[in-house]
Design an enzyme around this catalytic site. Structure first.
Site, short mmCIF file in Angstrom:
data_model
loop_
_atom_site.label_atom_id
_atom_site.label_comp_id
_atom_site.label_asym_id
_atom_site.label_seq_id
_atom_site.Cartn_x
_atom_site.Cartn_y
_atom_site.Cartn_z
N TRP A 441 -82.93 -45.91 -12.14
CA TRP A 441 -82.67 -44.37 -11.26
C TRP A 441 -81.43 -43.82 -11.88
CZ3 TRP A 441 -82.44 -47.87 -6.19
CH2 TRP A 441 -83.96 -47.93 -5.69
N GLN A 462 -82.77 -37.54 -11.21
CA GLN A 462 -83.03 -36.70 -9.92
C GLN A 462 -82.81 -35.48 -9.83
OE1 GLN A 462 -81.89 -40.51 -6.97
NE2 GLN A 462 -80.65 -38.67 -7.07
N TRP A 690 -66.14 -36.23 -3.15
CA TRP A 690 -67.11 -37.56 -2.75
C TRP A 690 -66.20 -38.35 -1.80
CZ3 TRP A 690 -66.49 -43.05 -4.78
CH2 TRP A 690 -67.45 -43.77 -4.42
N ALA A 692 -66.36 -41.67 -0.45
CA ALA A 692 -66.93 -43.05 -0.79
C ALA A 692 -67.83 -43.61 0.06
CB ALA A 692 -65.81 -43.97 -1.30
N ASP A 693 -69.10 -43.93 -0.39
CA ASP A 693 -69.94 -44.89 0.17
C ASP A 693 -69.69 -46.20 -0.15
OD1 ASP A 693 -72.61 -45.53 -1.65
OD2 ASP A 693 -71.41 -43.66 -2.22
N GLU A 746 -75.42 -35.67 -0.85
CA GLU A 746 -75.99 -36.64 0.16
C GLU A 746 -75.13 -36.76 1.37
OE1 GLU A 746 -77.62 -40.10 -3.13
OE2 GLU A 746 -75.55 -40.41 -1.96
#
Length: 849
Positions: A441, A462, A690, A692-693, A746
């Site tokens: 990915w 992607q 961003w 953060a995740d 996202e």
């Protein structure tokens, strides 16, 4: 004009509101503010700069842009106890305004509030202590901006009244390089005014205006200037100083001059000193036997420009011993150091480098030092792969390559990156593979101003955005491949494939970069292009070069106070690789200021301050750095233009390029807004904002950040916009005539449940929201993905929300559910098929409405 006092010294905030009352004029005394460094939120034009408000001349003035939220501030040079502020308004006056004081130029305390002002001369008794004093406009009285003939601050400085220090007797200008607007003939050059010889002179052409200036060699405190005129003297002139030879501060204004010999006590700092004549005293030009400049210590020592590039910049040439080992050593340290503190910049001098493979890990940049990419030739590779993450390239963030040529050993160079990894101004003499080995990915990416002779193979990428470049071919795409101004790009096929292609980029300007001119470091600032297609080099049309001594070279350990002092002196900023904790906001107030980072230099605002504010001025360039939110909530990490900005910057916009924002990941971080753009005509070219995740300090409230990008300015363009995981709107667009070319998003993974994001009867905040009142907006190539790992049952209403108006047009947009972790009910508003299942199939719309 009427003179009036507006109140008495205040001891409590409740006593700050004051109404005009008549009072005698102030006694004559020298203001602490006279001749000091002055900045403003905006200037109406070049003839009304901030410096005019403190030059002691009632014939010159400062005036602002025509909006309410404007300010003028003066740096007194040292802290002082304040007793009085006098404002001499021009016709365009402030109806409501505040006088504020600060120790650091960032955190302000009100010492007086005026409501119902009626212009003229306002004499305000105040009580406060600080180095910086500001008039902060609240409400204008006219349709114009704010305009002050003079802004005078009185009191007692901490080093005496006024802060005079020690003025040297030596002539600091003697024998130093001099230039002039003109010379009468070869026998009267500019240098003759600085040779300590009263038998030689400089003389100009017989016209107004004319000037002569000297370069002292470094920024110094200037305390006195002596002029020895020949018979052709200046009747009206100013003595000015500058840190860079371009932006000038008036130290002294003279009217009705009579020639002869005169000495002028001044207070200011600069590397350059200029006598700027505006009205001649005779029919001839201006003629000076001698100009002497005296320096000394008159307050805080000036900040020097230039110098070395610090400990984390690695400068090499083709003969550097063990060069491959240097690359390998840094890569071993940085390969998996996703949230570490190491920051590195490789700078390659022009020449040919054979047999090297520069592998780039986190926070590592590589750049050529030629003016053009082909000046630095690598017969080898610059490689980004994903072995550290088991072949998954979706976290290959924060690295860059720029301004060099590559001839890959295998024929194809591998650049398997995710977000915040720009590939700029590169000539690939072969192909370019954007996928990791094994084709795992990948989630990139960005290319600009680059020439790839062979084919670009995205394979597992992607999405990708490519701007103003040329490619020999393009093999494929997964979801969203967008091109603007790219020669050789594939044709648009978004209805059945991944491509959105625009022939040109409407407005663009390439990122500034460091290069070597012989053995001298300079920063090249590229010019603006309209309807660009293909690379900007080698023509480099419209660009300018700035020597490094016009930059404060920021190194680890530098303080925010020193950074702001450097900016106030007129210096640009070059952040060398490092992590910089700030206890005050960096204030960029001067038009055309360059703030450039190397090696992903990282700015961390502490104690809840904002990281950086940019005034509503022309042509500021922000490029190449990361803002990392601190553990105490900031309101706005980066603000471009104050609220209410309205100046027209179409001819010379502010640009934000490769500026990244992170909230959480390296530790708890909090910010209400990441980036707010209030200035008109700004260009945001490649950013990743961003929340953060993953990493440290991650959670729905732990690293809360409501908004990614908020655009309030008109005619703003974003190209290569990556914004992810914010608690509310990722992008909120309030300005008119905005445009976006490529958007990747996202939604936040960690939404606890649908109730947490339900508002106005809608489940979920749109990734890209155009406000209901906007009439004109257009965007191309946009995608939003959901991955609701905390509650996979969430069905978000839509990815995009816009008003349904003929002037609002959205082209080639999609939404995707990643593996079925949540779904979208629609693509945009209530239009577009829902996503479903776990197969990660996009739902698309090619045109809305």
């Amino acid at each position: 004009m009427r003179l009036r006092s507006l109140g008495i010294a205040l001891a409590a905030a409740a006593a700050l509101i004051t109404l005009p009352a008549h009072s005698p004029a102030a006694a004559a005394e020298t203001p602490l503010s006279q001749g000091r460094t002055t900045t403003s939120s905006s200037d109406e034009n070049a003839g009304t700069p901030a410096a005019n408000a403190v030059d002691g001349n009632l014939g010159t003035r400062w005036s602002s842009a025509a909006s309410d939220a404007q300010w003028l501030q003066v740096d007194l040079g040292t802290a002082a106890s304040l007793s009085k502020v006098v404002l001499n308004w021009e016709t365009a006056y402030g109806k409501d305004y505040k006088i504020q004081v600060s120790d650091n130029g960032s955190s302000w305390t009100d010492v007086k509030s005026v409501t119902g002002g009626d212009g003229g001369t306002d004499t305000l008794d105040v009580a406060g202590h600080g180095r910086y004093v500001r008039m902060s406009g609240v409400t204008r009285a006219t349709q114009y901006g704010y305009s002050l003939w003079e802004f005078q601050v009185f009191g007692t400085s901490d080093t005496g009244t006024p802060p005079t220090g020690n003025c040297g007797t030596a002539n600091a200008a003697k024998g130093k390089p001099a230039t002039a607007s003109s010379t009468e003939n070869a026998g009267t050059p500019a240098s003759s005014a600085f040779d300590d010889n009263t038998g030689t002179r400089w003389s100009s052409a017989a016209s107004d205006p004319q000037w002569v200036q000297v370069d002292l060699g470094s920024v110094q405190d200037i305390c006195k200037v002596d002029l020895n005129w020949e018979a052709a003297y200046g009747k009206e002139f100013t003595i000015q100083s500058s840190a860079n030879g371009q932006d000038w501060t008036t130290l002294k204004s003279v009217t009705n001059g009579t020639g002869g010999t005169a000495s002028y006590d001044v207070s200011g700092s600069g590397r350059y000193v200029r006598v700027n004549g505006t009205v001649r005293g005779t029919a001839y030009g201006y003629s000076l036997w001698e100009v002497a400049v005296h320096t000394g210590s008159t307050g805080t020592p000036p900040v020097e420009g230039g110098g070395d590039l610090g400990p984390n910049v690695i400068v090499v040439d083709p003969s550097t011993p063990n060069l491959q080992a240097k690359f390998d050593q840094v890569f071993a340290q940085q390969e998996s150091s996703q949230f570490g503190s190491g920051r590195y910049q490789f700078l390659l001098k022009p020449g040919t480098y054979n047999g090297i493979n520069a592998q780039l890990g986190f926070y590592t940049s590589i750049s050529g030092l030629g003016l053009n990419p082909d000046d630095t030739q690598i017969n080898g590779d610059i490689t980004v792969d994903a072995g550290w993450f088991n072949g998954n390239a979706t976290q290959n963030f924060w690295r860059s390559a720029e301004n060099l040529a590559i001839r890959p050993v295998s024929g194809d160079d591998r650049w398997a990156v995710a977000q915040a990894a720009p590939f700029r101004r590169i000539h690939v003499q072969g192909g370019l593979n954007l996928a990791p080995a094994g084709y795992g990915w990948a989630s990139g990416g960005y290319i600009a101003d680059s020439k790839i002779d062979g084919t670009v193979g995205p394979y597992s990428q992607q999405q990708w955005y490519t701007r103003d470049s040329s490619v020999g071919g393009w093999t494929n795409g997964v979801w969203n491949m967008t091109f603007s101004g790219v020669q050789g790009a594939p044709a648009t096929n978004f209805d059945s494939g991944p491509y959105t292609t625009m022939d040109n980029t409407p407005v663009s300007r390439e990122k500034p970069f460091l290069y070597l001119d012989g053995s001298t470091y300079k920063v090249f600032v590229p010019g603006k292009r309209t309807n660009a297609r293909g690379v900007s080099w080698p023509a480099n049309a419209g660009g300018t070069s700035l020597p490094l001594d016009q930059f404060y070279v920021v190194k680890p350990g530098a303080t925010a106070a020193t950074i702001n002092t450097a900016l106030a002196q007129g210096l640009n900023l070059l952040f060398t690789p490092g992590v910089y904790h700030l206890d005050q906001t960096i204030d960029v107030t001067r038009a055309n200021t360059v703030v450039l980072g190397l090696g992903l230099a990282t700015i961390v605002p502490d104690n809840g301050v904002d990281a950086m504010h940019v005034a509503d001025v022309d042509g500021v360039r922000l490029a190449g750095f990361l803002i990392d939110a601190g553990s105490t909530r900031s309101d706005t990490l980066l603000q471009i233009g104050p609220a209410g900005s309205s100046a027209d910057h179409a001819a010379n916009p502010t640009t934000m390029q490769d500026v990244f924002v992170r909230i959480g990941g390296a530790g708890p971080g909090l910010a209400t807004n990441s980036v707010v753009v209030n200035s008109d005509d700004a260009i945001v070219d490649h950013t990743w904002l961003w929340r953060a995740d993953h990493g440290a300090g991650v959670g729905w409230e732990t690293n809360r950040a409501d908004y990614g990008l908020v655009v309030n300015g008109d005619d703003v363009l974003t190209t290569g916009l990556f914004v992810e995981h914010f608690n509310k709107y990722d992008v909120l667009w309030n300005g008119e005539r905005g445009r976006t070319i490529f958007f990747q998003n996202e939604k936040a993974y960690d939404v606890p449940n649908a109730a947490a994001i339900t508002h106005d009867g809608i489940v979920g905040y749109a990734a890209y929201k155009v406000a209901d009142g906007v009439n004109v907006h257009e965007a191309w190539g946009l995608g939003s993905y959901c991955n609701f790992t905390s509650d996979p049952t969430i069905v978000q209403q839509h990815g995009f929300q816009v008003p349904v108006k003929t002037g609002v047009k959205m082209h080639d947009i999609l939404v995707i559910s990643l593996g079925g972790k949540g779904q979208y009910a629609h693509v945009i508003n209530n239009t577009g098929a829902p996503t479903s299942g776990t197969d990660t199939v996009p739902s698309k719309i090619t045109q809305f409405p």
